[in-house]
Design a protein around this motif. Structure first.
Motif, mmCIF file in Angstrom:
data_model
loop_
_atom_site.group_PDB
_atom_site.id
_atom_site.type_symbol
_atom_site.label_atom_id
_atom_site.label_comp_id
_atom_site.label_asym_id
_atom_site.label_seq_id
_atom_site.Cartn_x
_atom_site.Cartn_y
_atom_site.Cartn_z
ATOM 1 N N SER A 44 2.122 5.503 1.752
ATOM 2 C CA SER A 44 2.383 4.121 2.175
ATOM 3 C C SER A 44 1.281 3.150 1.750
ATOM 4 O O SER A 44 0.795 2.341 2.540
ATOM 5 C CB SER A 44 2.571 4.071 3.697
ATOM 6 O OG SER A 44 3.611 4.933 4.109
ATOM 7 N N GLY A 45 0.886 3.238 0.493
ATOM 8 C CA GLY A 45 -0.105 2.305 -0.043
ATOM 9 C C GLY A 45 -1.547 2.613 0.310
ATOM 10 O O GLY A 45 -2.433 1.792 0.058
ATOM 11 N N GLN A 46 -1.804 3.792 0.884
ATOM 12 C CA GLN A 46 -3.166 4.178 1.251
ATOM 13 C C GLN A 46 -3.449 5.587 0.712
ATOM 14 O O GLN A 46 -2.571 6.453 0.725
ATOM 15 C CB GLN A 46 -3.337 4.203 2.778
ATOM 16 C CG GLN A 46 -3.154 2.868 3.461
ATOM 17 C CD GLN A 46 -4.433 2.041 3.441
ATOM 18 O OE1 GLN A 46 -5.535 2.567 3.518
ATOM 19 N NE2 GLN A 46 -4.276 0.728 3.364
ATOM 20 N N TRP A 47 -4.671 5.787 0.260
ATOM 21 C CA TRP A 47 -5.129 7.132 -0.036
ATOM 22 C C TRP A 47 -5.627 7.743 1.270
ATOM 23 O O TRP A 47 -6.479 7.157 1.943
ATOM 24 C CB TRP A 47 -6.263 7.127 -1.058
ATOM 25 C CG TRP A 47 -5.878 6.673 -2.435
ATOM 26 C CD1 TRP A 47 -6.135 5.469 -3.016
ATOM 27 C CD2 TRP A 47 -5.163 7.438 -3.411
ATOM 28 N NE1 TRP A 47 -5.631 5.415 -4.284
ATOM 29 C CE2 TRP A 47 -5.021 6.624 -4.563
ATOM 30 C CE3 TRP A 47 -4.626 8.728 -3.429
ATOM 31 C CZ2 TRP A 47 -4.376 7.052 -5.708
ATOM 32 C CZ3 TRP A 47 -3.980 9.164 -4.585
ATOM 33 C CH2 TRP A 47 -3.859 8.334 -5.704
ATOM 34 N N THR B 67 -9.055 6.768 5.163
ATOM 35 C CA THR B 67 -8.173 6.063 4.231
ATOM 36 C C THR B 67 -8.939 5.068 3.372
ATOM 37 O O THR B 67 -10.029 4.604 3.733
ATOM 38 C CB THR B 67 -7.064 5.300 4.985
ATOM 39 O OG1 THR B 67 -7.661 4.298 5.827
ATOM 40 C CG2 THR B 67 -6.225 6.244 5.821
ATOM 41 N N THR B 68 -8.356 4.757 2.236
ATOM 42 C CA THR B 68 -8.824 3.658 1.396
ATOM 43 C C THR B 68 -7.600 3.080 0.694
ATOM 44 O O THR B 68 -6.643 3.818 0.414
ATOM 45 C CB THR B 68 -9.892 4.137 0.385
ATOM 46 O OG1 THR B 68 -10.606 3.013 -0.119
ATOM 47 C CG2 THR B 68 -9.285 4.895 -0.787
ATOM 48 N N PRO B 69 -7.563 1.769 0.449
ATOM 49 C CA PRO B 69 -6.371 1.168 -0.168
ATOM 50 C C PRO B 69 -6.041 1.789 -1.531
ATOM 51 O O PRO B 69 -6.931 2.227 -2.258
ATOM 52 C CB PRO B 69 -6.754 -0.303 -0.312
ATOM 53 C CG PRO B 69 -7.801 -0.531 0.729
ATOM 54 C CD PRO B 69 -8.568 0.749 0.813
ATOM 55 N N GLU B 70 -4.769 1.791 -1.855
ATOM 56 C CA GLU B 70 -4.304 2.385 -3.113
ATOM 57 C C GLU B 70 -5.018 1.798 -4.325
ATOM 58 O O GLU B 70 -5.345 2.512 -5.276
ATOM 59 C CB GLU B 70 -2.795 2.178 -3.251
ATOM 60 C CG GLU B 70 -2.200 2.740 -4.521
ATOM 61 C CD GLU B 70 -0.700 2.527 -4.621
ATOM 62 O OE1 GLU B 70 -0.091 2.976 -5.622
ATOM 63 O OE2 GLU B 70 -0.121 1.910 -3.692
ATOM 64 N N HIS B 71 -5.287 0.478 -4.289
ATOM 65 C CA HIS B 71 -5.880 -0.169 -5.458
ATOM 66 C C HIS B 71 -7.407 -0.022 -5.521
ATOM 67 O O HIS B 71 -8.027 -0.528 -6.442
ATOM 68 C CB HIS B 71 -5.489 -1.644 -5.517
ATOM 69 C CG HIS B 71 -5.936 -2.462 -4.337
ATOM 70 N ND1 HIS B 71 -5.473 -2.248 -3.064
ATOM 71 C CD2 HIS B 71 -6.812 -3.493 -4.253
ATOM 72 C CE1 HIS B 71 -6.039 -3.119 -2.235
ATOM 73 N NE2 HIS B 71 -6.850 -3.882 -2.934
ATOM 74 N N TRP B 72 -8.004 0.690 -4.549
ATOM 75 C CA TRP B 72 -9.441 0.944 -4.614
ATOM 76 C C TRP B 72 -9.735 2.184 -5.457
ATOM 77 O O TRP B 72 -10.610 2.971 -5.164
ATOM 78 C CB TRP B 72 -10.031 1.095 -3.209
ATOM 79 C CG TRP B 72 -10.242 -0.211 -2.501
ATOM 80 C CD1 TRP B 72 -9.496 -1.336 -2.591
ATOM 81 C CD2 TRP B 72 -11.286 -0.508 -1.568
ATOM 82 N NE1 TRP B 72 -9.994 -2.327 -1.784
ATOM 83 C CE2 TRP B 72 -11.107 -1.843 -1.134
ATOM 84 C CE3 TRP B 72 -12.355 0.209 -1.035
ATOM 85 C CZ2 TRP B 72 -11.939 -2.468 -0.229
ATOM 86 C CZ3 TRP B 72 -13.197 -0.406 -0.124
ATOM 87 C CH2 TRP B 72 -12.991 -1.726 0.274
#
Length: 385
Positions: free
Chosen positions: A138-141, A210-215
């Motif tokens: 869901s958009g998070q690592w 978690t970290t955001p997908e775009h990070w």
């Protein structure tokens, strides 16, 4: 070989000295001085102005003069640490524009401090065997695993880390490079007490952090390639001649003020012999650096000599530390931890740090393999020549 700077560069040296005389006083505000130095074009020269640098042309001799004159004046250079010396060059080379805009400026000022999340239990020299995983949900690592030997993680807000995102891929191809905010639930940072009583290193545990997908820096599975770029910057950071110069000068002062059986240490024959041998090694490093500098000025690569820098400097640090302990004798048994004004026993730290230097940034044996295989073209172990 003419080792003198030309008239143009000597004039530049005068200008730098004048700037330092006007703008830096020992004990002054380092942050304010760095702002002035950036505006004058002396610090962060290779970093674009829009990211907080001075965006100067690549002029190797001028950069060298700045380093020499700032050292002479004991003026602050760039902020030290993983962020400026390792992450920033990697983002400039491999990162997206928004990553540079968000992270580089505040890293240059020291507002953002970064830990390096590479080593793991069972994945040190064989880093590609790392097992910390990140799954995209869901958009998070979502990250689970453990890092170890993480320098100053307790004092850092962020981490750049290698994690396994493609478990079915070959081990070198399944790794990605993520940026992580350490201030969140699911991250447990545990200090590791060292043999000298210090706590510079930490274990870091991830439990559904978690970290955001775009990070992510680069694409999924490109982390190994990106890490090689980063390790290049780390090894350059660890292998410079300036470090060797500073260590030898400190050792020389120690020998001049110490006594061995009532005689000044620097007059004791075995001390003089070992100092002379170290001085010879130092000059070999110096002339090797000059050769590398000449090659850079001619647009050539550093080649095998550049590959040797970190290994040579690590060996030199170990030899300096060994002689310092021999000079101070029984004082080498006293820990400097807890002493408000440590004396010669601070050399105990020098000795222990020299052991660590043979591991950090790639162990000495790994460095020898790199020199042999990539520099000299020798076959890998088990391969036929």
């Amino acid at each position: 070989m003419d080792l003198r700077y030309g008239a143009e560069h000597e004039q530049f040296r005068v200008v730098v000295r004048d700037f330092l005389a006007r703008c830096w006083t020992k004990g002054g505000d380092a942050a304010e001085f760095r702002q002035k130095a950036v505006a004058a074009g002396y610090l962060y020269r290779g970093i674009p102005k829009r990211f907080g640098g001075s965006e100067q042309p690549s002029e190797i001799l001028k950069a060298r003069i700045i380093t020499e004159e700032f050292a002479r004046a004991r003026a602050p250079m760039e902020v030290k640490g993983n962020g400026v010396q390792m992450l920033v060059p990697t983002l400039l080379e491999c990162g997206e524009e928004w990553q540079k805009e968000q992270f580089v400026p505040k890293t240059l000022t020291g507002e953002y401090r970064w830990a390096q999340g590479f080593s793991e239990p069972g994945a040190g020299s064989d880093l590609a065997s790392l097992r910390t995983r990140a799954e995209l949900r869901s958009g998070q690592w979502v990250i689970n695993g453990q890092k170890v030997w993480t320098s100053y993680a307790k004092q850092c807000r962020y981490m750049f880390a290698l994690v396994r995102t493609e478990p079915a891929a070959p081990k070198h191809e399944g790794i990605s490079y993520l940026l992580i905010d350490l201030d969140q639930p699911g991250i447990d940072i545990r200090p590791m007490k060292q043999i000298n009583g210090g706590i510079d290193f930490n274990e870091v545990f991830f439990t559904d952090a978690t970290t955001p997908e775009h990070w992510i820096v680069g694409r999924r599975g490109e982390g190994w390639k990106i890490s090689k770029s980063l390790l290049k910057h780390e090894r350059n950071m660890l292998g410079g001649i300036d470090r060797s110069d500073a260590m030898f000068e400190s050792l020389l002062k120690l020998a001049q003020r110490s006594t061995i059986e009532g005689e000044c240490a620097i007059k004791v024959p075995w001390v003089r012999d070992r100092l002379a041998a170290l001085k010879a090694e130092l000059e070999v490093q110096r002339y090797s650096s000059m050769i590398q500098l000449s090659r850079e000025l001619n647009g050539e690569g550093g080649g095998v000599l550049q590959m040797m820098n970190k290994l040579v400097q690590s060996n030199f640090a170990a030899a300096v530390a060994e002689l310092s302990n021999a000079i101070i004798g029984d004082e080498s048994l006293i820990s400097p931890i807890g002493n408000e004004k440590p004396g010669n026993e601070r050399w105990v730290n020098q000795y222990m740090n020299s052991l660590a230097a043979a591991i950090a940034g790639g162990t000495s044996n790994i460095q020898r393999n790199i020199i042999a295989e990539r520099g000299l073209g020798l076959p890998r172990e088990g391969e036929k020549a």
